[in-house]
Design a protein around this motif. Structure first.
Motif, PDB file in Angstrom:
ATOM      1  N   ALA A  16     -11.688  41.168  31.159  1.00  0.00           N
ATOM      2  CA  ALA A  16     -10.881  41.976  30.242  1.00  0.00           C
ATOM      3  C   ALA A  16     -11.640  42.229  28.941  1.00  0.00           C
ATOM      4  O   ALA A  16     -11.663  43.359  28.442  1.00  0.00           O
ATOM      5  CB  ALA A  16      -9.543  41.295  29.963  1.00  0.00           C
ATOM      6  N   VAL A  17     -12.262  41.196  28.415  1.00  0.00           N
ATOM      7  CA  VAL A  17     -13.034  41.340  27.177  1.00  0.00           C
ATOM      8  C   VAL A  17     -14.196  42.310  27.393  1.00  0.00           C
ATOM      9  O   VAL A  17     -14.442  43.197  26.560  1.00  0.00           O
ATOM     10  CB  VAL A  17     -13.539  39.969  26.682  1.00  0.00           C
ATOM     11  CG1 VAL A  17     -14.566  40.122  25.573  1.00  0.00           C
ATOM     12  CG2 VAL A  17     -12.362  39.122  26.210  1.00  0.00           C
ATOM     13  N   ILE A  20     -12.878  45.869  27.457  1.00  0.00           N
ATOM     14  CA  ILE A  20     -12.497  46.336  26.119  1.00  0.00           C
ATOM     15  C   ILE A  20     -13.747  46.666  25.308  1.00  0.00           C
ATOM     16  O   ILE A  20     -13.800  47.697  24.624  1.00  0.00           O
ATOM     17  CB  ILE A  20     -11.619  45.289  25.404  1.00  0.00           C
ATOM     18  CG1 ILE A  20     -10.254  45.194  26.094  1.00  0.00           C
ATOM     19  CG2 ILE A  20     -11.442  45.646  23.928  1.00  0.00           C
ATOM     20  CD1 ILE A  20      -9.400  44.024  25.629  1.00  0.00           C
ATOM     21  N   GLU A  21     -14.759  45.827  25.384  1.00  0.00           N
ATOM     22  CA  GLU A  21     -15.995  46.089  24.652  1.00  0.00           C
ATOM     23  C   GLU A  21     -16.675  47.358  25.155  1.00  0.00           C
ATOM     24  O   GLU A  21     -17.212  48.137  24.368  1.00  0.00           O
ATOM     25  CB  GLU A  21     -16.933  44.888  24.741  1.00  0.00           C
ATOM     26  CG  GLU A  21     -16.427  43.705  23.925  1.00  0.00           C
ATOM     27  CD  GLU A  21     -17.247  42.447  24.090  1.00  0.00           C
ATOM     28  OE1 GLU A  21     -18.037  42.342  25.060  1.00  0.00           O
ATOM     29  OE2 GLU A  21     -17.091  41.553  23.243  1.00  0.00           O
ATOM     30  N   LEU A  23     -15.140  49.991  26.507  1.00  0.00           N
ATOM     31  CA  LEU A  23     -14.354  51.110  25.978  1.00  0.00           C
ATOM     32  C   LEU A  23     -14.626  51.327  24.490  1.00  0.00           C
ATOM     33  O   LEU A  23     -14.738  52.474  24.028  1.00  0.00           O
ATOM     34  CB  LEU A  23     -12.863  50.871  26.202  1.00  0.00           C
ATOM     35  CG  LEU A  23     -12.392  50.956  27.645  1.00  0.00           C
ATOM     36  CD1 LEU A  23     -10.937  50.519  27.738  1.00  0.00           C
ATOM     37  CD2 LEU A  23     -12.564  52.368  28.176  1.00  0.00           C
ATOM     38  N   LYS A  24     -14.730  50.251  23.764  1.00  0.00           N
ATOM     39  CA  LYS A  24     -15.007  50.344  22.328  1.00  0.00           C
ATOM     40  C   LYS A  24     -16.330  51.070  22.093  1.00  0.00           C
ATOM     41  O   LYS A  24     -16.418  51.962  21.239  1.00  0.00           O
ATOM     42  CB  LYS A  24     -15.036  48.948  21.718  1.00  0.00           C
ATOM     43  CG  LYS A  24     -15.308  48.944  20.238  1.00  0.00           C
ATOM     44  CD  LYS A  24     -15.338  47.519  19.705  1.00  0.00           C
ATOM     45  CE  LYS A  24     -15.872  47.498  18.293  1.00  0.00           C
ATOM     46  NZ  LYS A  24     -15.997  46.151  17.775  1.00  0.00           N
ATOM     47  N   SER A  41      -7.493  49.145  17.165  1.00  0.00           N
ATOM     48  CA  SER A  41      -6.634  48.536  18.180  1.00  0.00           C
ATOM     49  C   SER A  41      -7.441  47.693  19.163  1.00  0.00           C
ATOM     50  O   SER A  41      -7.018  46.601  19.548  1.00  0.00           O
ATOM     51  CB  SER A  41      -5.862  49.611  18.936  1.00  0.00           C
ATOM     52  OG  SER A  41      -4.998  50.291  18.068  1.00  0.00           O
ATOM     53  N   LEU A  42      -8.592  48.207  19.567  1.00  0.00           N
ATOM     54  CA  LEU A  42      -9.429  47.454  20.501  1.00  0.00           C
ATOM     55  C   LEU A  42      -9.977  46.188  19.845  1.00  0.00           C
ATOM     56  O   LEU A  42     -10.064  45.141  20.492  1.00  0.00           O
ATOM     57  CB  LEU A  42     -10.570  48.326  21.021  1.00  0.00           C
ATOM     58  CG  LEU A  42     -10.149  49.446  21.977  1.00  0.00           C
ATOM     59  CD1 LEU A  42     -11.348  50.330  22.297  1.00  0.00           C
ATOM     60  CD2 LEU A  42      -9.547  48.883  23.245  1.00  0.00           C
ATOM     61  N   ALA A  45      -7.284  43.703  20.019  1.00  0.00           N
ATOM     62  CA  ALA A  45      -7.148  43.187  21.384  1.00  0.00           C
ATOM     63  C   ALA A  45      -8.249  42.175  21.689  1.00  0.00           C
ATOM     64  O   ALA A  45      -7.991  41.132  22.297  1.00  0.00           O
ATOM     65  CB  ALA A  45      -7.185  44.336  22.392  1.00  0.00           C
ATOM     66  N   LEU A  46      -9.473  42.483  21.247  1.00  0.00           N
ATOM     67  CA  LEU A  46     -10.570  41.540  21.465  1.00  0.00           C
ATOM     68  C   LEU A  46     -10.326  40.231  20.730  1.00  0.00           C
ATOM     69  O   LEU A  46     -10.565  39.149  21.274  1.00  0.00           O
ATOM     70  CB  LEU A  46     -11.901  42.151  20.999  1.00  0.00           C
ATOM     71  CG  LEU A  46     -12.527  43.171  21.924  1.00  0.00           C
ATOM     72  CD1 LEU A  46     -13.703  43.846  21.226  1.00  0.00           C
ATOM     73  CD2 LEU A  46     -12.974  42.526  23.215  1.00  0.00           C
ATOM     74  N   CYS A  49      -7.819  38.277  22.635  1.00  0.00           N
ATOM     75  CA  CYS A  49      -8.408  37.714  23.858  1.00  0.00           C
ATOM     76  C   CYS A  49      -9.270  36.506  23.534  1.00  0.00           C
ATOM     77  O   CYS A  49      -9.202  35.487  24.218  1.00  0.00           O
ATOM     78  CB  CYS A  49      -9.248  38.761  24.579  1.00  0.00           C
ATOM     79  SG  CYS A  49      -8.289  40.018  25.414  1.00  0.00           S
TER      80      CYS A  49
END
Length: 63
Positions: A16-17, A20-21, A23-24, A41-42, A45-46, A49
């Motif tokens: 998941a991390v 997200i990274e 996508l960031k 937002s990301l 979220a990171l 996490c």
């Protein structure tokens, strides 16, 4: 079996991390002003996490 479940949860969190990274980084390449809001937002979220992973770590109580 408990150890296996814990390791599976760690692996899921790591995936998941990483997603997200990824996508960031893709969003950072975008010139859009809305991308800055998404980055914020990301980042949140990171942080969540990483915090969740630390709380579930076997060494989380060690300082």
């Amino acid at each position: 079996m408990d150890k296996l479940r814990q390791e599976a949860e760690k692996a899921e969190l790591a995936q998941a991390v990483a997603a997200i990274e990824f996508l960031k980084n893709k969003i950072l390449a975008s010139p859009s002003s809305a991308s800055q809001q998404m980055i914020t937002s990301l980042d949140a979220a990171l942080l969540a996490c990483h915090r969740d992973g630390a709380e579930n770590s076997p060494t989380s109580g060690i300082r």
